[in-house]
Design a protein around this motif. Structure first.
Motif, PDB file in Angstrom:
ATOM      1  N   ALA A  79      22.213  18.168  55.729  1.00 39.99           N
ATOM      2  CA  ALA A  79      22.155  19.719  55.946  1.00 39.99           C
ATOM      3  C   ALA A  79      22.721  20.326  54.677  1.00 39.99           C
ATOM      4  O   ALA A  79      22.320  21.356  53.938  1.00 39.99           O
ATOM      5  N   ALA A  80      23.814  19.846  54.143  1.00 38.05           N
ATOM      6  CA  ALA A  80      24.697  20.600  53.139  1.00 38.05           C
ATOM      7  C   ALA A  80      23.780  20.543  51.925  1.00 38.05           C
ATOM      8  O   ALA A  80      23.853  21.277  50.963  1.00 38.05           O
ATOM      9  N   LEU A  81      22.880  19.642  51.643  1.00 39.45           N
ATOM     10  CA  LEU A  81      22.076  19.067  50.576  1.00 39.45           C
ATOM     11  C   LEU A  81      20.595  19.528  50.672  1.00 39.45           C
ATOM     12  O   LEU A  81      19.980  19.451  49.647  1.00 39.45           O
ATOM     13  N   ALA A  82      20.172  19.891  51.849  1.00 39.91           N
ATOM     14  CA  ALA A  82      18.596  20.267  52.041  1.00 39.91           C
ATOM     15  C   ALA A  82      18.151  21.333  51.295  1.00 39.91           C
ATOM     16  O   ALA A  82      18.730  22.452  51.186  1.00 39.91           O
ATOM     17  N   PRO A  83      17.259  20.983  50.503  1.00 37.83           N
ATOM     18  CA  PRO A  83      16.626  22.282  49.949  1.00 37.83           C
ATOM     19  C   PRO A  83      15.884  23.389  50.695  1.00 37.83           C
ATOM     20  O   PRO A  83      15.922  24.422  50.058  1.00 37.83           O
ATOM     21  N   SER A  84      15.712  23.266  51.964  1.00 42.01           N
ATOM     22  CA  SER A  84      15.094  24.240  52.710  1.00 42.01           C
ATOM     23  C   SER A  84      16.239  24.502  53.737  1.00 42.01           C
ATOM     24  O   SER A  84      16.646  24.026  54.679  1.00 42.01           O
ATOM     25  N   PRO A  85      16.417  25.974  53.694  1.00 41.35           N
ATOM     26  CA  PRO A  85      17.732  26.424  54.560  1.00 41.35           C
ATOM     27  C   PRO A  85      17.155  26.330  55.945  1.00 41.35           C
ATOM     28  O   PRO A  85      17.933  26.083  56.845  1.00 41.35           O
ATOM     29  N   GLU A  86      15.705  26.461  56.262  1.00 39.32           N
ATOM     30  CA  GLU A  86      15.582  26.489  57.872  1.00 39.32           C
ATOM     31  C   GLU A  86      15.616  25.059  58.195  1.00 39.32           C
ATOM     32  O   GLU A  86      16.010  24.722  59.346  1.00 39.32           O
ATOM     33  N   ALA A  87      15.214  23.948  57.556  1.00 42.19           N
ATOM     34  CA  ALA A  87      15.476  22.669  57.815  1.00 42.19           C
ATOM     35  C   ALA A  87      16.939  22.283  58.040  1.00 42.19           C
ATOM     36  O   ALA A  87      17.334  21.512  59.146  1.00 42.19           O
ATOM     37  N   ALA A  88      17.766  22.929  56.963  1.00 42.10           N
ATOM     38  CA  ALA A  88      19.195  22.607  57.147  1.00 42.10           C
ATOM     39  C   ALA A  88      19.735  23.240  58.352  1.00 42.10           C
ATOM     40  O   ALA A  88      20.593  22.624  58.991  1.00 42.10           O
ATOM     41  N   ALA A  89      19.376  24.424  58.795  1.00 41.11           N
ATOM     42  CA  ALA A  89      20.001  25.060  60.105  1.00 41.11           C
ATOM     43  C   ALA A  89      19.391  24.088  61.016  1.00 41.11           C
ATOM     44  O   ALA A  89      20.405  23.931  62.190  1.00 41.11           O
ATOM     45  N   ARG A  90      18.288  23.649  61.366  1.00 36.43           N
ATOM     46  CA  ARG A  90      18.004  22.712  62.503  1.00 36.43           C
ATOM     47  C   ARG A  90      18.666  21.261  62.360  1.00 36.43           C
ATOM     48  O   ARG A  90      19.209  21.072  63.452  1.00 36.43           O
ATOM     49  N   LEU A  91      19.126  20.829  61.338  1.00 40.38           N
ATOM     50  CA  LEU A  91      19.987  19.936  61.251  1.00 40.38           C
ATOM     51  C   LEU A  91      21.178  19.582  61.640  1.00 40.38           C
ATOM     52  O   LEU A  91      21.784  18.920  62.217  1.00 40.38           O
ATOM     53  N   LEU A  92      21.646  20.957  61.074  1.00 39.20           N
ATOM     54  CA  LEU A  92      23.064  21.427  61.773  1.00 39.20           C
ATOM     55  C   LEU A  92      23.160  21.678  63.519  1.00 39.20           C
ATOM     56  O   LEU A  92      24.309  21.028  64.044  1.00 39.20           O
ATOM     57  N   GLY A  93      22.145  22.068  63.941  1.00 35.62           N
ATOM     58  CA  GLY A  93      21.970  21.996  65.436  1.00 35.62           C
ATOM     59  C   GLY A  93      21.974  20.558  66.210  1.00 35.62           C
ATOM     60  O   GLY A  93      22.658  20.494  66.993  1.00 35.62           O
ATOM     61  N   THR A  94      21.298  19.764  65.530  1.00 36.03           N
ATOM     62  CA  THR A  94      21.217  18.460  66.004  1.00 36.03           C
ATOM     63  C   THR A  94      22.639  17.819  65.764  1.00 36.03           C
ATOM     64  O   THR A  94      23.089  17.074  66.711  1.00 36.03           O
ATOM     65  N   ALA A  95      23.097  17.954  64.556  1.00 40.93           N
ATOM     66  CA  ALA A  95      24.532  17.510  64.537  1.00 40.93           C
ATOM     67  C   ALA A  95      25.847  18.104  65.480  1.00 40.93           C
ATOM     68  O   ALA A  95      26.541  17.125  65.848  1.00 40.93           O
ATOM     69  N   ALA A 107      14.276  14.608  64.658  1.00 44.86           N
ATOM     70  CA  ALA A 107      15.178  15.118  63.806  1.00 44.86           C
ATOM     71  C   ALA A 107      15.640  14.110  62.677  1.00 44.86           C
ATOM     72  O   ALA A 107      15.855  14.385  61.514  1.00 44.86           O
ATOM     73  N   VAL A 108      15.686  12.805  62.995  1.00 45.54           N
ATOM     74  CA  VAL A 108      15.935  11.859  61.700  1.00 45.54           C
ATOM     75  C   VAL A 108      14.737  11.928  60.751  1.00 45.54           C
ATOM     76  O   VAL A 108      14.884  12.057  59.471  1.00 45.54           O
ATOM     77  N   ALA A 109      13.393  12.152  61.316  1.00 45.74           N
ATOM     78  CA  ALA A 109      12.344  12.001  60.301  1.00 45.74           C
ATOM     79  C   ALA A 109      12.597  13.417  59.629  1.00 45.74           C
ATOM     80  O   ALA A 109      12.264  13.044  58.338  1.00 45.74           O
ATOM     81  N   THR A 110      12.884  14.382  60.126  1.00 48.72           N
ATOM     82  CA  THR A 110      13.020  15.737  59.243  1.00 48.72           C
ATOM     83  C   THR A 110      14.310  15.459  58.335  1.00 48.72           C
ATOM     84  O   THR A 110      14.067  15.851  57.121  1.00 48.72           O
ATOM     85  N   ALA A 111      15.172  14.861  58.766  1.00 49.15           N
ATOM     86  CA  ALA A 111      16.360  14.687  57.853  1.00 49.15           C
ATOM     87  C   ALA A 111      16.017  13.752  56.743  1.00 49.15           C
ATOM     88  O   ALA A 111      16.200  13.883  55.561  1.00 49.15           O
ATOM     89  N   LEU A 112      15.373  12.583  56.967  1.00 48.19           N
ATOM     90  CA  LEU A 112      14.981  11.909  55.754  1.00 48.19           C
ATOM     91  C   LEU A 112      13.862  12.492  54.802  1.00 48.19           C
ATOM     92  O   LEU A 112      13.918  12.248  53.686  1.00 48.19           O
TER      93      LEU A 112
END
Length: 826
Positions: free
Chosen positions: A753-769, A817-822
């Motif tokens: 999430a800290a490195l993701a280029p998309s802020p939308e994807a990063a926000a979702r990954l933080l929710g999963t975390a 979520a894993v697929a999105t993160a990868l």
């Protein structure tokens, strides 16, 4: 194929098919029927119709225009008339037509026009065409068709249907006036006192099965109290308008002799002759309720179906009839929402949603159990009811006075099924209660002397269920079996066998969890969690030494599979029960220390680890001593003493290597890397974690690989090495996900999430975390990275947008979520 928003439905039926079959014989009849099918099917196609399905000796067809349906119907009758004039065997076809809005689903049509057309067909005689007034209004004066008004046809449950006959020749048979058709609605179905709660999906599926022309026998199976009868009655009411000669309920519960089944059907039908002769070609639905104790009568049902071509049978039974024509439909418990709604309806009071849900879960969402529990709210609040459900069966003794005696209590409902078992089935049913979380075939054979045939018989009778490779009972049923087990005098001996078997199993699994295929063994152990709990509880009271061995053998499983607090409780209970200073105690102390450390209780962890270290050293166990030193390394680091942590780590690594234990040597390094990161010593953390990673990869220890990659990734982020960090997080995410290891998994989500280029994807990954972090205690350094990312994204996206995306991520399934993160680190 709509016309002004409508579809026109046409039903045909060959009249007198049974008599024709008897007169001609099977071979000649098949030839005549083929001729009929070619004539009718070909005419439908010629008039732009589509055959939706065969209905036995007829068709259901759909037309885009009402005029085409009328044209096809009249042409069918003309062609048959010409054919009959030149044949020794006359064929009579009746036709019904209606039109309106329908629902198209799975290549079929549903809706009121379907019912109307079917009923019109059933009401017609050979050579007759009956249609609804709607059809006549759609056709108008086009085509020159001759319509004769017949009045209104009364359809139960639907508005009266204005009906017309269609003349296809001067002497075409026309009904005038329309005859009374009370037989269309003859039924003795019990009228439910209340509406059906839930079951929308099951009801639709059962009704759809009974409407299929290739399905004539449907058996609803399920455990006592699962609602088979209620669902069957509701389905039968849904179909009353579709069976021209009635829907008949036959209650079989009071019967004891299979020979009485056919006689009971005769009585329900009001017949004077044998059933097959009375039913003949009539379109009839029989509901045979509670068949389980009369299975020897199943052959008679099969013969009845063979002799009555338009007969359908719906059966409720705790096990299938095992007939070739049978379609079994297993009735599941209610969904949780349905169970809550049912409780509220029967309780007649407003209770806390959470409490009612807890009650429903405790009762396996079985309708009868929920109803009986709700009845208790007259004397108890829902909260008090939930508290007392620990002894579920004695509490639920009420029930409506007009219910059958065997349904007035949950105990009686289950007892009804139990008493019908053969002695060997009763014996195994009761013994299987020893398994708290179900069992495999191997466990059932070894512990309760099960055999596969008897297990299968209990499954057929819905007292036992099977999912994948496990056999299990609904908890309400298991409680009845448990009480019976206590009364049998076998409980104590079986508990000991159960405990001994699971001690051996856990001790076999322990080394595999450290150096073998960890995911595979976690998958094997996880379904046995309730059995382990039962075994540990038994050991606490009767066999403390076995309890200590079991708790120690499960230590690694508690670390990997959690929950850590539960593992700590079992280990420390076993340690309190047995004070002998042996290696079994040392092992349990070591795992208790590790779990306390993972939960942040560093003082208690240090005390337990030092006790374990002393015991391992006293017994000359270098490897055991090294594992204790790795725990003490982490404790020292997390309490701020990095130099002491490094000293303990080096000592532990030396002992482990001396014992030939590369895995423990790897964890000695990893723990030092872990505390280095905790203390913001990023280069030490990076180099040490990569060194540990090499050791873990050599031994194939996936737990260590996931942890080391997580630490290396966070260190790389802090050192502004984004490409290196992405690679570590990507690899770590894959391993942690396969392992199901929550802590490094959410580290990787945070890092990506800290490195993701998309802020939308990063926000979702933080929710999963965050969801994963709730399930395992986090490290401060990862929390700091998480908070930094959180603040940055909230600022960029705005509060509302961030909160929405974060909530979506928290609800996202882990695989997705894993697929999105990868994808974010590709």
């Amino acid at each position: 194929m709509p016309e002004d928003g409508t579809v026109t439905l046409l039903f045909t039926d060959l009249v007198g098919s049974t008599e024709t079959l008897v007169a001609l014989g099977e071979d000649r009849y098949d030839s005549v029927r083929d001729e009929h099918e070619v004539l009718v099917g070909g005419t439908i196609a010629a008039y732009h119709g589509e055959v939706v399905k065969s209905t036995g000796d007829g068709y259901m067809a759909a037309f885009p225009r009402a005029g085409d349906a009328i044209g096809a119907a009249t042409e069918i009758q003309r062609l048959l008339s010409r054919r009959n004039a030149n044949s020794e065997v006359a064929l009579g076809v009746r036709i019904g037509i209606s039109a309106g809005d329908v629902i198209e689903r799975a290549a079929d049509y549903q809706g009121v026009p379907v019912i109307e057309a079917a009923r019109l067909c059933a009401a017609a005689g050979g050579g007759q065409i009956l249609a609804s007034e709607t059809v006549r209004s759609l056709v108008g004066s086009r085509g020159g068709h001759d319509f004769v008004a017949l009045g209104e046809l009364d359809l139960k449950g639907l508005p009266p249907l204005a009906t017309v006959a269609v003349r296809w020749c001067d002497d075409a048979p026309v009904l005038a006036p329309f005859p009374p058709l009370g037989s269309l609605h003859q039924t003795n179905l019990p009228a439910p006192a209340t509406g059906l709660v839930g079951r929308a999906r099951e009801l639709a599926e059962v009704v759809d099965l009974l409407r299929r022309p290739d399905v004539r026998l449907v058996t609803l199976t399920g455990a006592g109290g699962s609602g088979k009868t209620r669902l069957a009655v509701e389905a039968a009411w849904e179909l009353v308008a579709e069976f021209a000669h009635g829907v008949w309920w036959v209650g079989l519960a009071p019967l004891r002799e299979p020979e009485l089944v056919l006689e009971s059907i005769v009585q329900a039908l009001g017949a004077t002759d044998e059933v097959a002769k009375h039913v003949g070609d009539d379109h009839v639905l029989l509901l045979l309720d509670n068949f389980e104790h009369l299975l020897d009568a199943a052959a008679g049902v099969a013969e009845l179906l063979a002799n009555c071509p338009n007969l359908n049978v719906l059966v409720t039974s705790r096990e299938p009839l095992h007939l070739r024509a049978e379609r079994e439909y297993a009735v599941p418990p209610l969904s949780e929402d349905e169970a809550v709604a049912l409780f509220r309806e029967h309780a007649g009071v407003s209770e806390s949603d959470g409490v009612v849900r807890d009650i429903s879960r405790r009762l396996d969402c079985l309708p009868l159990a929920v109803e009986l529990a709700a009845a208790r709210t007259k004397a108890l609040s829902a909260e008090h009811l939930l508290e007392r459900l620990g002894s579920r069966l004695p509490l639920l003794t009420g029930g409506p006075r007009d219910a059958p005696a065997r349904q007035r209590t949950l105990r009686a409902t289950i007892e009804w099924s139990h008493d019908l078992l053969a002695p060997e089935e009763q014996r195994l049913f009761v013994r299987l209660a020893i398994f708290a979380g179900g069992c495999t075939l191997e466990e059932a054979e070894a512990i309760v002397d099960a055999d596969l045939d008897t297990l299968q018989s209990l499954i057929d009778k819905n007292l036992l269920r099977r999912s994948d490779d496990r056999f299990w009972m609904l908890e309400t049923i298991r409680e009845f079996a448990s009480e019976s087990l206590e009364e049998s005098g076998e409980a104590e001996g079986l508990q000991t066998r159960h405990l001994e078997w699971f001690v051996a199993f856990a001790e076999k699994a322990e080394p595999e969890l450290e150096e073998g295929d960890q995911p595979a063994w976690i998958a094997r152990l996880t379904p046995e969690r309730d059995n382990f709990r039962a075994a540990l509880e038994c050991a606490h009271h009767e066999h403390q030494e076995l309890g200590l061995r079991l708790a120690g053998a499960l230590g690694r499983f508690f670390v990997l599979g959690g929950p850590w607090s539960e593992g700590t409780r079992w280990l420390e209970q076993a340690l309190a029960d047995v004070t002998d200073a042996d290696l079994a105690r040392a092992k349990a102390l070591r795992y208790a220390a590790l779990l306390r450390r993972l939960q942040g209780d560093f003082d208690r962890s240090r005390t337990l680890a030092e006790q374990a270290l002393a015991l391992f050293r006293a017994h000359g166990d270098l490897r055991g001593a090294a594992t204790c030193l790795t725990v003490l390394t982490a404790v020292a680091g997390y309490t701020g003493d990095y130099e002491e942590a490094r000293r303990l780590s080096e000592e532990g690594m030396q002992l482990a290597l001396a014992a030939g234990d590369t895995r423990t040597a790897g964890f000695a390094l990893f723990n030092l890397a872990d505390v280095a990161l905790f203390l913001s010593r990023y280069e030490d953390a990076r180099t040490t974690s990569l060194e540990a990673l090499q050791m873990f990869r050599k031994t194939g220890n996936r737990e260590g690989i996931a942890l080391s990659l997580g630490v290396a990734g966070v260190a790389a982020v802090e050192q502004s090495r984004p490409q290196e960090a992405r690679q570590h997080f990507r690899d770590g995410l894959i391993v942690a996900h396969e392992l199901g290891f929550g802590e490094p998994l959410w580290w990787c989500f945070d890092g990506i999430a800290a490195l993701a280029p998309s802020p939308e994807a990063a926000a979702r990954l933080l929710g999963t975390a965050d969801r994963l972090r709730d399930e395992s205690r986090g490290r401060r350094y990862v929390e700091e990275l998480h908070e930094q990312t959180h603040r940055a994204l909230r600022s960029e996206l705005g509060d509302d947008r961030f909160d929405l995306l974060w909530a979506e991520g928290r609800a996202t399934p882990i695989d997705q979520a894993v697929a999105t993160a990868l994808a974010s680190v590709e």
